[in-house]
Motif scaffolding. Sequence first.
Motif, mmCIF file in Angstrom:
data_model
loop_
_atom_site.group_PDB
_atom_site.id
_atom_site.type_symbol
_atom_site.label_atom_id
_atom_site.label_comp_id
_atom_site.label_asym_id
_atom_site.label_seq_id
_atom_site.Cartn_x
_atom_site.Cartn_y
_atom_site.Cartn_z
ATOM 1 N N LEU A 61 -14.944 -29.330 43.831
ATOM 2 C CA LEU A 61 -16.035 -28.494 44.521
ATOM 3 C C LEU A 61 -16.482 -29.322 45.769
ATOM 4 C CD1 LEU A 61 -18.473 -27.362 41.600
ATOM 5 C CD2 LEU A 61 -16.559 -26.036 42.649
ATOM 6 N N ASP A 62 -16.620 -30.398 46.102
ATOM 7 C CA ASP A 62 -16.849 -31.273 47.007
ATOM 8 C C ASP A 62 -15.550 -31.516 47.967
ATOM 9 O OD1 ASP A 62 -19.153 -32.382 48.731
ATOM 10 O OD2 ASP A 62 -18.017 -34.386 48.366
ATOM 11 N N GLN A 63 -14.519 -30.927 47.778
ATOM 12 C CA GLN A 63 -13.241 -31.104 48.344
ATOM 13 C C GLN A 63 -12.969 -32.535 48.559
ATOM 14 O OE1 GLN A 63 -13.786 -28.611 51.954
ATOM 15 N NE2 GLN A 63 -13.625 -26.660 50.770
ATOM 16 N N VAL A 64 -13.222 -33.382 47.589
ATOM 17 C CA VAL A 64 -12.540 -34.785 47.490
ATOM 18 C C VAL A 64 -11.075 -34.862 47.673
ATOM 19 C CG1 VAL A 64 -12.656 -36.924 46.354
ATOM 20 C CG2 VAL A 64 -14.904 -35.643 46.547
ATOM 21 N N MET A 65 -10.510 -33.815 46.954
ATOM 22 C CA MET A 65 -9.205 -33.529 46.978
ATOM 23 C C MET A 65 -8.752 -31.870 47.241
ATOM 24 S SD MET A 65 -8.798 -34.046 42.773
ATOM 25 C CE MET A 65 -10.167 -35.327 42.909
ATOM 26 N N TYR A 66 -7.405 -32.018 47.600
ATOM 27 C CA TYR A 66 -6.903 -30.775 48.006
ATOM 28 C C TYR A 66 -5.521 -30.563 47.510
ATOM 29 C CZ TYR A 66 -5.512 -32.644 52.268
ATOM 30 O OH TYR A 66 -5.116 -33.489 53.197
ATOM 31 N N ILE A 67 -4.829 -29.335 47.625
ATOM 32 C CA ILE A 67 -3.492 -29.238 47.121
ATOM 33 C C ILE A 67 -2.936 -28.848 48.567
ATOM 34 C CG2 ILE A 67 -1.741 -27.842 46.081
ATOM 35 C CD1 ILE A 67 -3.557 -29.437 44.164
ATOM 36 N N HIS A 68 -1.675 -29.689 48.999
ATOM 37 C CA HIS A 68 -0.907 -29.671 50.077
ATOM 38 C C HIS A 68 -0.121 -28.365 49.978
ATOM 39 C CE1 HIS A 68 1.307 -30.428 53.647
ATOM 40 N NE2 HIS A 68 0.284 -31.261 54.211
#
Length: 247
Positions: free
Chosen positions: A189-196
């Motif tokens: 939710l805090d966008q610590v990670m994301y999908i490329h």
Amino acid sequence: MSELEVTHILNEAGGNFSGYDQPDPETSGHAPNGSNLSRYECYEDPNFTIFQYTTDDLLLAASMASTVFNVLVIFCAIKLFKRSGDTMHLFILNMTVGDLILTVFCHPNELLIRKHTFLQKVELCFVVHFFNWVGLAISGLSLTMLNVDKLIYFRWPLSYDRVMSKKKAIGLCGLIWSISLGFILYCWLDQVMYIHHYDCSLQMTQGKKFFYEIFIVLFCVLPVTSSLIVSIYLFKNALDCAVECFQ
């Protein structure tokens, strides 16, 4: 020669090299200016590709076999807990459920996504990576508590029933799920990670990579370290008992 001149020369040669930009992932097999996308890709040896796909197939088969054994462990843990009431079986059950999430869903889909490009959808990759982290977290923390349970059982046997009651063990299992889901949900939710979107890989946001380090220490390093400590303690006790028997 200035950077602007270098960029102009490269553009004249038919390529679009602006800094370290990647080729547009939306193009269907073609790079900018109509050139072939393969000229921008890293070289892959065909023999290594065959080896990779063969290994993926073997890992997929291993995941399916592991799923069967995990289901058997779950049934055995439930049966033994009903018979003896040992809290150890609750932590084994909790750990195996985490492993089952990995073997029945995450690992097979991860292997298939890498092998088949039509499965490389951001939504599917998001679900796979999310539950991959959940499975690892549940399994890791459950293993840590299982080691704590064993240490209390062998180190303080007379206090074991008082310290590790069924009610406390069930509460600890619930706490494991709460900590794991809470930490991972916060990271997403805090966008610590994301999908490329280009290769469906999991990426970490700059400046927030310490969350990954916390995950590794808490859910991966700690379980292994606790297992090592308990194993050394049990080995030392067994060795001392063997020495006393031969004296």
